[in-house]
Write a protein that holds these residues in place. Structure first.
Motif, PDB file in Angstrom:
ATOM      1  N   SER A 125      -5.172  29.680  -1.636  1.00 51.22           N
ATOM      2  CA  SER A 125      -5.791  30.154  -2.887  1.00 51.22           C
ATOM      3  C   SER A 125      -7.094  30.899  -2.642  1.00 51.22           C
ATOM      4  CB  SER A 125      -6.090  28.964  -3.790  1.00 51.22           C
ATOM      5  OG  SER A 125      -7.164  28.191  -3.244  1.00 51.22           O
ATOM      6  N   HIS A 126      -7.665  30.750  -1.440  1.00 53.07           N
ATOM      7  CA  HIS A 126      -8.966  31.325  -1.091  1.00 53.07           C
ATOM      8  C   HIS A 126     -10.112  30.649  -1.849  1.00 53.07           C
ATOM      9  CE1 HIS A 126     -11.236  34.188   1.180  1.00 53.07           C
ATOM     10  NE2 HIS A 126     -11.692  34.865   0.164  1.00 53.07           N
ATOM     11  N   THR A 127      -9.937  29.357  -2.140  1.00 48.61           N
ATOM     12  CA  THR A 127     -11.063  28.640  -2.733  1.00 48.61           C
ATOM     13  C   THR A 127     -12.202  28.574  -1.716  1.00 48.61           C
ATOM     14  OG1 THR A 127     -11.895  26.581  -3.680  1.00 48.61           O
ATOM     15  CG2 THR A 127     -10.138  26.336  -2.079  1.00 48.61           C
ATOM     16  N   HIS A 128     -13.411  28.800  -2.197  1.00 46.37           N
ATOM     17  CA  HIS A 128     -14.599  28.725  -1.342  1.00 46.37           C
ATOM     18  C   HIS A 128     -15.226  27.331  -1.393  1.00 46.37           C
ATOM     19  CE1 HIS A 128     -13.958  32.928  -0.904  1.00 46.37           C
ATOM     20  NE2 HIS A 128     -15.136  33.196  -0.375  1.00 46.37           N
ATOM     21  N   CYS A 129     -14.478  26.369  -1.945  1.00 44.81           N
ATOM     22  CA  CYS A 129     -14.949  24.981  -1.976  1.00 44.81           C
ATOM     23  C   CYS A 129     -13.963  24.065  -1.264  1.00 44.81           C
ATOM     24  CB  CYS A 129     -15.200  24.546  -3.416  1.00 44.81           C
ATOM     25  SG  CYS A 129     -16.705  25.282  -4.099  1.00 44.81           S
ATOM     26  N   CYS A 234      -7.891  37.514  -7.746  1.00 43.95           N
ATOM     27  CA  CYS A 234      -9.332  37.322  -7.908  1.00 43.95           C
ATOM     28  C   CYS A 234      -9.816  36.238  -6.953  1.00 43.95           C
ATOM     29  CB  CYS A 234      -9.609  36.895  -9.355  1.00 43.95           C
ATOM     30  SG  CYS A 234     -11.351  36.659  -9.723  1.00 43.95           S
ATOM     31  N   HIS A 235     -10.976  36.470  -6.337  1.00 39.33           N
ATOM     32  CA  HIS A 235     -11.579  35.447  -5.480  1.00 39.33           C
ATOM     33  C   HIS A 235     -11.748  34.118  -6.224  1.00 39.33           C
ATOM     34  CE1 HIS A 235     -12.562  38.041  -2.123  1.00 39.33           C
ATOM     35  NE2 HIS A 235     -13.206  37.047  -1.535  1.00 39.33           N
ATOM     36  N   ASN A 236     -11.524  33.014  -5.525  1.00 34.57           N
ATOM     37  CA  ASN A 236     -11.831  31.695  -6.087  1.00 34.57           C
ATOM     38  C   ASN A 236     -13.257  31.337  -5.691  1.00 34.57           C
ATOM     39  OD1 ASN A 236      -9.908  29.836  -7.659  1.00 34.57           O
ATOM     40  ND2 ASN A 236      -8.541  31.010  -6.330  1.00 34.57           N
ATOM     41  N   GLY A 385      -4.335  38.679   5.026  1.00 36.81           N
ATOM     42  CA  GLY A 385      -5.723  39.115   4.890  1.00 36.81           C
ATOM     43  C   GLY A 385      -6.208  39.200   3.452  1.00 36.81           C
ATOM     44  N   GLU A 386      -7.475  39.606   3.335  1.00 35.50           N
ATOM     45  CA  GLU A 386      -8.121  39.712   2.023  1.00 35.50           C
ATOM     46  C   GLU A 386      -7.923  41.139   1.505  1.00 35.50           C
ATOM     47  OE1 GLU A 386     -11.587  37.730   1.062  1.00 35.50           O
ATOM     48  OE2 GLU A 386     -11.955  36.914   3.053  1.00 35.50           O
ATOM     49  N   VAL A 387      -6.811  41.338   0.838  1.00 32.23           N
ATOM     50  CA  VAL A 387      -6.379  42.686   0.454  1.00 32.23           C
ATOM     51  C   VAL A 387      -7.074  43.130  -0.834  1.00 32.23           C
ATOM     52  CG1 VAL A 387      -4.367  44.134   0.028  1.00 32.23           C
ATOM     53  CG2 VAL A 387      -4.140  42.094   1.471  1.00 32.23           C
ATOM     54  N   ALA A 408      -1.463  38.204  -1.563  1.00 35.18           N
ATOM     55  CA  ALA A 408      -2.289  38.424  -0.373  1.00 35.18           C
ATOM     56  C   ALA A 408      -2.676  37.048   0.184  1.00 35.18           C
ATOM     57  CB  ALA A 408      -3.516  39.239  -0.733  1.00 35.18           C
ATOM     58  N   TYR A 409      -3.548  37.009   1.183  1.00 32.70           N
ATOM     59  CA  TYR A 409      -3.980  35.740   1.780  1.00 32.70           C
ATOM     60  C   TYR A 409      -2.777  34.933   2.291  1.00 32.70           C
ATOM     61  CZ  TYR A 409      -8.312  36.966  -0.614  1.00 32.70           C
ATOM     62  OH  TYR A 409      -9.435  37.622  -1.051  1.00 32.70           O
ATOM     63  N   CYS A 410      -1.729  35.634   2.742  1.00 33.07           N
ATOM     64  CA  CYS A 410      -0.523  34.955   3.208  1.00 33.07           C
ATOM     65  C   CYS A 410      -0.422  34.997   4.727  1.00 33.07           C
ATOM     66  CB  CYS A 410       0.721  35.618   2.616  1.00 33.07           C
ATOM     67  SG  CYS A 410       0.877  35.348   0.848  1.00 33.07           S
ATOM     68  N   ALA A 415      -9.418  39.035   8.053  1.00 33.10           N
ATOM     69  CA  ALA A 415     -10.265  40.192   7.749  1.00 33.10           C
ATOM     70  C   ALA A 415     -10.032  40.607   6.309  1.00 33.10           C
ATOM     71  CB  ALA A 415      -9.892  41.376   8.658  1.00 33.10           C
ATOM     72  N   TYR A 416     -10.936  41.438   5.787  1.00 32.35           N
ATOM     73  CA  TYR A 416     -10.639  42.157   4.539  1.00 32.35           C
ATOM     74  C   TYR A 416      -9.710  43.313   4.888  1.00 32.35           C
ATOM     75  CZ  TYR A 416     -13.884  39.628   1.638  1.00 32.35           C
ATOM     76  OH  TYR A 416     -14.481  38.633   0.916  1.00 32.35           O
ATOM     77  N   ILE A 417      -8.839  43.676   3.947  1.00 29.67           N
ATOM     78  CA  ILE A 417      -7.950  44.809   4.153  1.00 29.67           C
ATOM     79  C   ILE A 417      -8.336  45.879   3.137  1.00 29.67           C
ATOM     80  CG2 ILE A 417      -5.561  45.584   4.347  1.00 29.67           C
ATOM     81  CD1 ILE A 417      -6.301  43.303   6.296  1.00 29.67           C
TER      82      ILE A 417
HETATM   83 ZN   LIG Z   1     -13.030  36.516   0.420  1.00 32.12          ZN
END
Ligand SMILES: [Zn+2]
Length: 460
Positions: A125-129, A234-236, A385-387, A408-410, A415-417
């Protein structure tokens, strides 16, 4: 069934090809028309660290986690089409899985559960927590050796849990039907704000975003909801550098749906939100609020009319080289050792180590791409990646948005894409974040055409 009949059926299937034309006669047409003739299996496991760990995604945290406000989960949805083809989707409330972790999991899943690499899709999910995983973003964190050892132990436990989760989901396969639809939620905001002479992370109300909420509904044969898979680009990052574990808006949306539909499993897939942040953001209450908005958007789709999804399921995946721009030379790296910015210093040190070991820096990265095609009804494109959102918008334009899901994020978050536009504009997603990811430098200007071209190739 006599041997002769079996043989005749086999020949018929072979002669009519793999498109499933020969197989439709095995099933009542109306069953297929309703998106039935599937089997689905589900499993979920709590993956919240049992002790304090360093949290992933922000350089600004100066200490490890201090408790939990919401459990983190890994979840698995196993699918089997009418021909017996199986595939398992794994979602997780984590910043991302680096390639090393995904490879370990996939190898063990192949041995223990007999799924090829293209039959397993690993997403986050790209959670930052959530906790730091493996060595992902190593340069970003001021961690001591004990803290790295704790992360290593956690990562190894996580791999065990995901492998067994896949097995549990496969064991629970039973008849199901699938439906697909789209909703929308408005809190994703483009975050590439233009200041006087640069692009910085902020709020860009005029920048591109995609508010689409793809929804896959999984029912049992009586029409009762067993699972809902939904996405958002969307970023988490609503809760920012909060110190208690939680899934951010995606975690709250899943929890809301599971409470609303007891017994059902809600799974979140991150979209191409590399350049989008939730708006507004900054508190855990806002994460809950965005989660509820997203869950309400999903529910609206669930109670509406859905497109039935038919088999066969075709899966494909591969890695292909994504070129970096010309890497920095030894002199430039040595100069960066003097940089007062600790991240640039650490990056230069890491690059010099590679240079001394291999004699050169990597010129390309093995980029993972996986595609699941549900007959003509739905195509799930899973990018690594972070598309940034440009890919999602372009693919929807070129392939049609209605039957498309761009994730994405799979499989690998490394890296960011950036699209060519974002690469040229620069900023964090354009190349600045490569320092934190420990990559030699920005991608070459071929990045967008290479990825889009490969998507079209694989779909053919
Ligand atoms: Zn990110």
């Amino acid at each position: 069934m006599s041997d002769q009949l079996t043989r005749r059926h086999f020949l018929h299937t072979v002669l009519t090809g793999v498109a499933g034309l020969g197989l439709t006669s095995q099933f009542p047409r109306d069953a297929l028309a309703a998106g039935e003739a599937w089997k689905a299996g589900l499993a979920r496991a709590i993956i919240t660290p049992q002790k304090s760990l360093w949290m992933a995604g922000y350089a600004s945290r100066k200490k490890p986690s201090e408790g939990t406000v919401q459990e983190l989960y890994a979840k698995a949805l196993a699918l089997e089409d009418y021909a017996g083809k199986r595939a398992v989707l794994v979602t997780s409330d984590l910043l991302g899985l680096p390639a090393s972790v995904s490879h370990n999991i996939a190898e063990r899943v192949e041995k223990q559960h007999h799924l090829e690499r293209d039959q397993l899709l690993l997403s986050s999910s790209h959670t930052h927590c959530g906790p730091v995983i493996g060595e992902m973003l190593r340069i970003m964190y001021p961690m001591n050796s004990q803290q790295w050892a704790d992360v290593e132990a956690y990562t190894s436990e996580l791999e065990d849990k995901v492998v067994s989760l896949v097995g549990t989901a496969l064991k629970s396969l039973r008849p199901a039907r699938l439906g697909f639809g789209h909703g929308d939620a408005g809190f994703a905001m483009n975050r590439r704000a233009r200041t006087k002479d640069e692009v910085a992370i902020g709020v860009n109300k005029d920048g591109p975003v995609d508010h689409d909420v793809p929804v896959l509904r999984v029912d049992d044969k009586h029409g009762k909801l067993r699972a809902v898979v939904f996405g958002y680009a969307c970023h988490n990052t609503t809760a920012r550098d909060f110190l208690q574990f939680n899934g951010d808006y995606a975690g709250y949306a899943q929890a809301w749906l599971e409470k609303r539909y007891p017994g059902a499993v809600a799974l979140f897939i991150a979209g191409c939100g590399g350049d989008a942040n939730p708006y507004p953001r900054g508190t855990i209450e806002l994460a809950q609020q965005h989660g509820e908005e997203l869950a309400a958007a999903v529910e609206k789709v669930l109670v509406g009319e859905l497109q039935p999804i038919h088999g066969p399921l075709k899966t494909t995946c591969g890695e292909f080289p994504l070129a970096f721009a010309t890497p920095p030379g030894r002199e430039e790296l040595q100069a960066q050792l003097e940089n007062n910015d600790v991240y640039h210093h650490n990056w230069a040190e890491a690059m010099l180590k590679i240079l001394n070991r291999d004699g050169h820096l990597p010129t390309e990265y093995p980029y993972p791409l996986e595609i699941w095609q549900f007959s003509q009804d739905l195509t799930l494109i899973a990018l690594g990646g972070e598309v940034v959102v440009d890919y999602d918008l372009r693919l929807k334009k070129e392939l049609g948005a209605r039957k498309l899901w761009v994730a994405a994020y799979c499989n690998d978050v490394f890296a960011y894409i950036p699209s060519l536009r974002v690469l040229r504009e620069g900023g964090y997603e354009g190349g600045g974040a490569m320092v934190y990811y420990g990559q030699p430098g920005p991608f070459a200007p071929t990045v967008e055409e290479t990825i889009i071209g490969k998507v079209h190739d694989l779909m053919r």
